[in-house]
Design a protein around this motif. Structure first.
Motif, PDB file in Angstrom:
ATOM      1  N   GLN A   1      39.656  34.773  27.965  1.00 40.36           N
ATOM      2  CA  GLN A   1      38.700  35.657  27.288  1.00 40.36           C
ATOM      3  C   GLN A   1      39.379  36.362  26.114  1.00 40.36           C
ATOM      4  O   GLN A   1      40.444  36.965  26.277  1.00 40.36           O
TER       5      GLN A   1
ATOM      6  N   MET B   1      39.418  38.990  34.839  1.00 39.85           N
ATOM      7  CA  MET B   1      39.688  40.270  35.512  1.00 39.85           C
ATOM      8  C   MET B   1      41.061  40.790  35.103  1.00 39.85           C
ATOM      9  O   MET B   1      42.098  40.212  35.474  1.00 39.85           O
TER      10      MET B   1
ATOM     11  N   ARG C   1      30.503  36.192  26.651  1.00 40.53           N
ATOM     12  CA  ARG C   1      30.016  37.101  27.708  1.00 40.53           C
ATOM     13  C   ARG C   1      29.202  38.207  27.055  1.00 40.53           C
ATOM     14  O   ARG C   1      29.660  38.853  26.106  1.00 40.53           O
TER      15      ARG C   1
ATOM     16  N   ARG D   1      35.494  39.914  42.461  1.00 44.08           N
ATOM     17  CA  ARG D   1      36.238  40.712  43.443  1.00 44.08           C
ATOM     18  C   ARG D   1      36.418  40.007  44.769  1.00 44.08           C
ATOM     19  O   ARG D   1      37.443  40.162  45.431  1.00 44.08           O
TER      20      ARG D   1
ATOM     21  N   LEU E   1      30.049  32.842  38.948  1.00 43.44           N
ATOM     22  CA  LEU E   1      31.390  33.419  38.845  1.00 43.44           C
ATOM     23  C   LEU E   1      31.556  34.401  39.996  1.00 43.44           C
ATOM     24  O   LEU E   1      30.677  35.235  40.234  1.00 43.44           O
ATOM     25  N   VAL E   2      32.663  34.268  40.683  1.00 41.33           N
ATOM     26  CA  VAL E   2      32.942  35.124  41.846  1.00 41.33           C
ATOM     27  C   VAL E   2      34.216  35.900  41.547  1.00 41.33           C
ATOM     28  O   VAL E   2      35.288  35.301  41.404  1.00 41.33           O
TER      29      VAL E   2
ATOM     30  N   SER F   1      26.435  39.253  32.073  1.00 38.17           N
ATOM     31  CA  SER F   1      26.765  40.462  32.814  1.00 38.17           C
ATOM     32  C   SER F   1      25.827  41.573  32.341  1.00 38.17           C
ATOM     33  O   SER F   1      24.785  41.304  31.724  1.00 38.17           O
TER      34      SER F   1
ATOM     35  N   PRO G   1      35.703  34.902  37.090  1.00 37.13           N
ATOM     36  CA  PRO G   1      35.505  35.608  35.822  1.00 37.13           C
ATOM     37  C   PRO G   1      36.787  36.309  35.389  1.00 37.13           C
ATOM     38  O   PRO G   1      37.698  36.496  36.204  1.00 37.13           O
TER      39      PRO G   1
ATOM     40  N   LEU H   1      39.413  38.145  44.466  1.00 32.67           N
ATOM     41  CA  LEU H   1      40.630  38.986  44.522  1.00 32.67           C
ATOM     42  C   LEU H   1      41.001  39.216  45.989  1.00 32.67           C
ATOM     43  O   LEU H   1      42.173  39.188  46.364  1.00 32.67           O
TER      44      LEU H   1
ATOM     45  N   GLY I   1      28.300  38.856  39.362  1.00 35.62           N
ATOM     46  CA  GLY I   1      28.004  40.188  39.877  1.00 35.62           C
ATOM     47  C   GLY I   1      27.525  40.153  41.306  1.00 35.62           C
ATOM     48  O   GLY I   1      26.403  39.725  41.576  1.00 35.62           O
ATOM     49  N   LEU I   2      28.403  40.566  42.234  1.00 35.60           N
ATOM     50  CA  LEU I   2      28.068  40.654  43.658  1.00 35.60           C
ATOM     51  C   LEU I   2      27.503  39.347  44.207  1.00 35.60           C
ATOM     52  O   LEU I   2      26.509  39.331  44.931  1.00 35.60           O
TER      53      LEU I   2
HETATM   54  C1  FNR Z   1      36.792  43.106  35.808  1.00 35.02           C
HETATM   55  N1  FNR Z   1      35.799  42.641  34.959  1.00 35.02           N
HETATM   56  C2  FNR Z   1      36.125  42.199  33.703  1.00 35.02           C
HETATM   57  N2  FNR Z   1      35.179  41.685  32.865  1.00 35.02           N
HETATM   58  C3  FNR Z   1      35.520  41.126  31.698  1.00 35.02           C
HETATM   59  O1  FNR Z   1      34.651  40.654  30.972  1.00 35.02           O
HETATM   60  N3  FNR Z   1      36.828  41.085  31.289  1.00 35.02           N
HETATM   61  C4  FNR Z   1      37.835  41.595  32.058  1.00 35.02           C
HETATM   62  O2  FNR Z   1      39.017  41.457  31.714  1.00 35.02           O
HETATM   63  C5  FNR Z   1      37.465  42.237  33.269  1.00 35.02           C
HETATM   64  N4  FNR Z   1      38.405  42.843  34.032  1.00 35.02           N
HETATM   65  C6  FNR Z   1      38.113  43.217  35.337  1.00 35.02           C
HETATM   66  C7  FNR Z   1      39.131  43.647  36.191  1.00 35.02           C
HETATM   67  C8  FNR Z   1      38.862  43.940  37.528  1.00 35.02           C
HETATM   68  C9  FNR Z   1      39.972  44.368  38.447  1.00 35.02           C
HETATM   69  C10 FNR Z   1      37.528  43.814  38.013  1.00 35.02           C
HETATM   70  C11 FNR Z   1      37.192  44.082  39.458  1.00 35.02           C
HETATM   71  C12 FNR Z   1      36.517  43.421  37.147  1.00 35.02           C
HETATM   72  C13 FNR Z   1      34.424  42.372  35.479  1.00 35.02           C
HETATM   73  C14 FNR Z   1      34.408  41.033  36.237  1.00 35.02           C
HETATM   74  O3  FNR Z   1      34.673  39.943  35.372  1.00 35.02           O
HETATM   75  C15 FNR Z   1      33.055  40.787  36.920  1.00 35.02           C
HETATM   76  O4  FNR Z   1      32.061  40.676  35.944  1.00 35.02           O
HETATM   77  C16 FNR Z   1      32.692  41.897  37.887  1.00 35.02           C
HETATM   78  O5  FNR Z   1      33.775  42.176  38.760  1.00 35.02           O
HETATM   79  C17 FNR Z   1      31.431  41.566  38.715  1.00 35.02           C
HETATM   80  O6  FNR Z   1      31.634  40.413  39.502  1.00 35.02           O
HETATM   81  P1  FNR Z   1      32.000  40.525  41.078  1.00 35.02           P
HETATM   82  O7  FNR Z   1      33.344  41.169  41.190  1.00 35.02           O
HETATM   83  O8  FNR Z   1      30.923  41.361  41.709  1.00 35.02           O
HETATM   84  O9  FNR Z   1      31.999  39.115  41.574  1.00 35.02           O
END
Ligand code: FNR
Length: 354
Positions: free
Chosen positions: A99, A24, A228, A322, A319-320, A262, A22, A325, A298-299
């Motif tokens: 995005q 980030m 989204r 964190r 979508l995976v 989300s 996703p 990361l 999400g998680l």
């Molecule tokens: C995000 N997330 C996020 N969502 C989005 O729509 N646009 C973005 O640019 C970002 N930026 C972002 C940065 C960082 C560092 C994190 C950790 C998260 C949310 C991300 O796309 C995702 O929906 C969440 O992190 C939940 O998924 P995970 O991490 O539990 O797999």
């Protein structure tokens, strides 16, 4: 057989598997331009085996950045550095997506690891805009957009989509979640307008639908368009799953190909029952009741969990975030865990278990 490693076709584009990364934010751009950090970050994750990589929120207007470090797509100079990312991603067999975003009243704050409060002009901040002059808790009061400024936002999303196409991206995702501008229009908690963009459901979804229509008009018919959404504000009287399903039925007619499901982000004090896969049921409802392909997010951290979500028909794609990361090779390792031949790069084969 693994459902997670089956291809997924949307319009004329086929993802090699059902794992996506996703968007980030890396908060590492200058003037919206991608740089070396982005190249190493996205290049490394593209090698990791995900079928889809969605580049982070990229602002369609400078005032739509969350922070001064956000990527942008509001001018032509931003195309070249993003084209490098699209090439890197595609060269490793993943589909490059990006995005398109506008932060609205959540704009003009520090980078993700800095203080999350409004930046002063001296610190490089600017006045945020929103549907109504209602501040996000703890942030400065935004300026309400007038009719001409709303028209300019729609045009900016379309122009940014055109630039994304020139840069070589094969999908765009419209960011209408997490309490950013489009979500601010959707939710009655942040939208108190008295014109045709506020009040009734049809009025609150108007801007999102206009953005979708404008982007769809410049985005090639053979390429997919994603959106989204936050399925709920997790607050009584806010945006909720019933409204989300109703919107998705409309978006299907408007040419959206997949909904990335989300939640939250509009009200910071909302009580969110986060836990493994906690947003998956929202995705499943949209898939069943609106009849659109969906991504669950999400998680989701375990290969067997991801496999079950796709195999049980709860979502078309997972979508995976964190977890990737922490571990860029999660998709390749998931393949091994599920007994699928993992396409490790030839350069690394001597490091693989025999
Ligand atoms: C995000 N997330 C996020 N969502 C989005 O729509 N646009 C973005 O640019 C970002 N930026 C972002 C940065 C960082 C560092 C994190 C950790 C998260 C949310 C991300 O796309 C995702 O929906 C969440 O992190 C939940 O998924 P995970 O991490 O539990 O797999």
């Amino acid at each position: 057989m693994s459902a997670l490693f089956e291809p997924l076709t949307l319009r004329s584009l086929t993802l090699p598997n059902r794992i996506g990364i996703p968007p980030m934010c890396q908060y590492s751009a200058t003037d919206g331009l991608a740089g070396d950090w982005h190249a190493q970050h996205y290049g490394c994750r593209a090698v990791g085996g995900a079928g889809l990589l969605i580049v982070e929120a990229s602002a369609v207007l400078p005032e739509g950045r969350i922070s001064p470090g956000d990527l942008g797509l509001w001018n032509e100079a931003q195309i070249g550095p993003l084209a490098r990312l699209a090439r890197l991603i595609e060269s490793q067999g993943a589909v490059p997506a990006i995005q398109l975003a506008h932060a609205g009243r959540k704009a003009s704050v520090g980078r993700g690891w800095e203080a999350q409060s409004t930046l002063s002009a001296e610190a490089g901040g600017w006045t945020a805009v929103a549907p109504s002059a209602i501040a996000f808790e703890g942030y400065a009061e935004p300026q309400a957009l007038d009719a001409a400024a709303i028209t300019a936002v729609v045009a900016a999303f379309a122009a940014a989509a055109g630039r994304a196409l020139t840069a070589g991206f094969r999908m765009v995702e419209i960011h209408a979640a997490h309490g950013y501008l489009l979500h601010q229009f959707l939710s009655p908690l942040s939208n108190r307008r008295g014109d045709e963009y506020g009040g009734s459901f049809a009025n609150r979804v108007r801007l999102t639908r206009e953005v979708v229509a404008a982007v769809r008009a410049v985005w090639p018919q053979e390429l997919p368009l994603l959106i989204r959404l936050s399925a709920t504000d997790w607050v009584e009287g806010g945006w909720d799953i019933e409204q989300t399903v109703a919107l998705c039925r409309l978006l299907k007619e408007d040419g959206v190909d997949l909904v990335d499901v989300s939640s939250g982000g509009l009200i910071p004090s909302a009580k969110i029952p986060a836990g493994p896969g906690f947003q998956v049921p929202f995705a499943t409802r949209i898939r069943q009741e609106a009849g659109l392909p969906v991504a669950a997010v999400g998680l989701i951290t375990e290969p067997a969990q991801a496999e079950a979500i796709v195999a049980n028909g709860e979502a078309d794609l997972v979508l995976v975030g964190r977890e990737i990361l922490r571990n860029p090779y999660w998709p390749l390792q998931a393949a091994q865990a599920l007994g699928v031949a993992a396409a490790w790069p030839a350069q690394y084969l001597r490091a693989m278990p025999r």
